[in-house]
Design a protein around this motif. Sequence first.
Motif, PDB file in Angstrom:
ATOM      1  N   THR A  48       0.827  -1.208   0.000  1.00 45.51           N
ATOM      2  CA  THR A  48       0.000   0.000   0.000  1.00 45.51           C
ATOM      3  C   THR A  48       0.863   1.261   0.000  1.00 45.51           C
ATOM      4  OG1 THR A  48      -0.199  -0.139   2.406  1.00 45.51           O
ATOM      5  CG2 THR A  48      -1.977  -1.094   1.110  1.00 45.51           C
TER       6      THR A  48
ATOM      7  N   LEU B 123       1.959   1.682  -3.582  1.00 49.69           N
ATOM      8  CA  LEU B 123       0.879   2.151  -4.451  1.00 49.69           C
ATOM      9  C   LEU B 123       0.560   3.632  -4.207  1.00 49.69           C
ATOM     10  CD1 LEU B 123      -1.582  -0.901  -4.406  1.00 49.69           C
ATOM     11  CD2 LEU B 123      -0.096  -0.146  -6.266  1.00 49.69           C
ATOM     12  N   ILE B 124       0.588   4.050  -2.963  1.00 48.13           N
ATOM     13  CA  ILE B 124       0.333   5.452  -2.647  1.00 48.13           C
ATOM     14  C   ILE B 124       1.428   6.331  -3.239  1.00 48.13           C
ATOM     15  CG2 ILE B 124       0.268   7.120  -0.760  1.00 48.13           C
ATOM     16  CD1 ILE B 124      -1.201   4.995   0.887  1.00 48.13           C
TER      17      ILE B 124
ATOM     18  N   VAL C  28       3.404   5.686  -5.830  1.00 44.11           N
ATOM     19  CA  VAL C  28       3.286   5.694  -7.290  1.00 44.11           C
ATOM     20  C   VAL C  28       2.105   6.559  -7.707  1.00 44.11           C
ATOM     21  CG1 VAL C  28       2.793   4.249  -9.299  1.00 44.11           C
ATOM     22  CG2 VAL C  28       4.445   3.491  -7.611  1.00 44.11           C
ATOM     23  N   GLY C  29       0.990   6.458  -6.988  1.00 48.02           N
ATOM     24  CA  GLY C  29      -0.190   7.271  -7.304  1.00 48.02           C
ATOM     25  C   GLY C  29       0.086   8.755  -7.157  1.00 48.02           C
ATOM     26  N   LEU C  30       0.842   9.127  -6.145  1.00 44.19           N
ATOM     27  CA  LEU C  30       1.193  10.540  -5.967  1.00 44.19           C
ATOM     28  C   LEU C  30       2.066  11.030  -7.116  1.00 44.19           C
ATOM     29  CD1 LEU C  30       1.864  10.681  -2.126  1.00 44.19           C
ATOM     30  CD2 LEU C  30       0.006  11.767  -3.376  1.00 44.19           C
ATOM     31  N   TYR C  31       3.008  10.204  -7.579  1.00 46.37           N
ATOM     32  CA  TYR C  31       3.846  10.593  -8.705  1.00 46.37           C
ATOM     33  C   TYR C  31       3.013  10.746  -9.979  1.00 46.37           C
ATOM     34  CZ  TYR C  31       8.171   9.923  -6.080  1.00 46.37           C
ATOM     35  OH  TYR C  31       9.193  10.034  -5.167  1.00 46.37           O
ATOM     36  N   ILE C  32       2.107   9.819 -10.200  1.00 46.41           N
ATOM     37  CA  ILE C  32       1.253   9.892 -11.396  1.00 46.41           C
ATOM     38  C   ILE C  32       0.373  11.144 -11.342  1.00 46.41           C
ATOM     39  CG2 ILE C  32      -0.681   8.778 -12.589  1.00 46.41           C
ATOM     40  CD1 ILE C  32       0.599   6.085 -11.845  1.00 46.41           C
ATOM     41  N   GLY C  33      -0.173  11.446 -10.168  1.00 50.98           N
ATOM     42  CA  GLY C  33      -0.992  12.653 -10.027  1.00 50.98           C
ATOM     43  C   GLY C  33      -0.190  13.919 -10.276  1.00 50.98           C
TER      44      GLY C  33
END
Length: 82
Positions: A11, A14-15, A17-22
Amino acid sequence: MDVEIPPETTTDFLIRVGLYIGAIFQLTCIFAIIILPDKKNDTMQKKNHADISDQEHWDSSPANPPRNFQHKTRKQDKKKRR
């Protein structure tokens, strides 16, 4: 004093990676706003042209009385009957 860092969990990964994508998405949107040309003028000119042609169409067509006008005349007729 030795501080122990817990191992990274799924988790957490994933958090992150999600922050980088955002962040990449936000930067892309900002650059698109800055770089892409403003099409507002083009659409406004087309809209104005369409408004003029619509106005010409309505000017050439026979005028129909608006419904509110008919409604007011009916009310006045009812008042006259009383």
